[in-house]
Design an enzyme around this catalytic site. Structure first.
Site, PDB file in Angstrom:
ATOM      1  CD  GLU A  43     -12.606 -11.388 -52.145  1.00  0.00           C
ATOM      2  OE1 GLU A  43     -13.142 -12.437 -52.559  1.00  0.00           O
ATOM      3  OE2 GLU A  43     -12.098 -11.311 -51.009  1.00  0.00           O
ATOM      4  NE  ARG A  52      -9.137 -15.311 -45.930  1.00  0.00           N
ATOM      5  CZ  ARG A  52      -8.115 -14.462 -46.008  1.00  0.00           C
ATOM      6  NH1 ARG A  52      -6.872 -14.905 -46.022  1.00  0.00           N
ATOM      7  NH2 ARG A  52      -8.328 -13.174 -46.077  1.00  0.00           N
ATOM      8  NE  ARG A  83     -12.863 -18.939 -44.601  1.00  0.00           N
ATOM      9  CZ  ARG A  83     -12.773 -17.869 -45.388  1.00  0.00           C
ATOM     10  NH1 ARG A  83     -12.775 -18.004 -46.698  1.00  0.00           N
ATOM     11  NH2 ARG A  83     -12.676 -16.660 -44.878  1.00  0.00           N
TER      12      ARG A  83
END
Length: 154
Positions: free
Chosen positions: A53, A45, A87
């Protein structure tokens, strides 16, 4: 007590001072990729930015910008931390040490994620300039911050 603190500091340096070098094998959206490091997949990330998005206005354009820069190429990732999804979160560098996180904000392909990166003044300045110049997502009359967009979808 001093030994425990020293161990904690050393472990933190190993995890959060880590540098990964690998080939980009997937671009999910404008702020999340998977790289292949020594045969192992690592989902990354981007630190300090929040891209629209995929179902949000400008989401596809943001992802395509990142794809055009690094898909199939070698990148260096300076790990900053790990997010709540496990992540690794990092700063992405490619082609002669170009800082992709900053480029995403400069071109209007992502927002500066102030909540997580308050002291990243380069990202703050880049967003202010992109907004004034109406670049990328800032062309829209009222762009919606991805954090707010996600919150409204719940």
């Amino acid at each position: 007590m001093k030994k425990i603190l020293l161990i904690f500091l050393l472990l933190g340096t190993l995890v959060f001072g880590e540098i990964l070098v690998g080939k980009v094998i997937k671009v999910y959206d404008g702020d999340t990729i998977t790289i292949l490091v020594d045969g192992k997949k690592e989902k990354i990330r981007f630190f300090g930015i929040d891209a629209p998005e995929m179902k949000q206005n400008y989401g596809v354009e943001s992802r395509n910008f990142v794809r055009s820069k690094i898909m199939g190429k070698k990148v260096k990732v300076k790990i900053v931390n790990t997010d709540k999804y496990g992540r690794k979160v990092g700063k992405i560098y490619y082609s002669n040490n170009r800082y992709l996180n900053l480029e995403c904000v400069k071109t209007g392909n992502a927002w500066w994620y102030e909540y997580y990166a308050k002291k990243e003044y380069d990202l703050k300045l880049a967003q202010e300039q992109a907004r004034r110049s109406r670049k990328g997502l800032w062309r829209e009359k009222n762009p919606v911050n991805p954090y707010k967009w996600r919150k409204n979808k719940k």
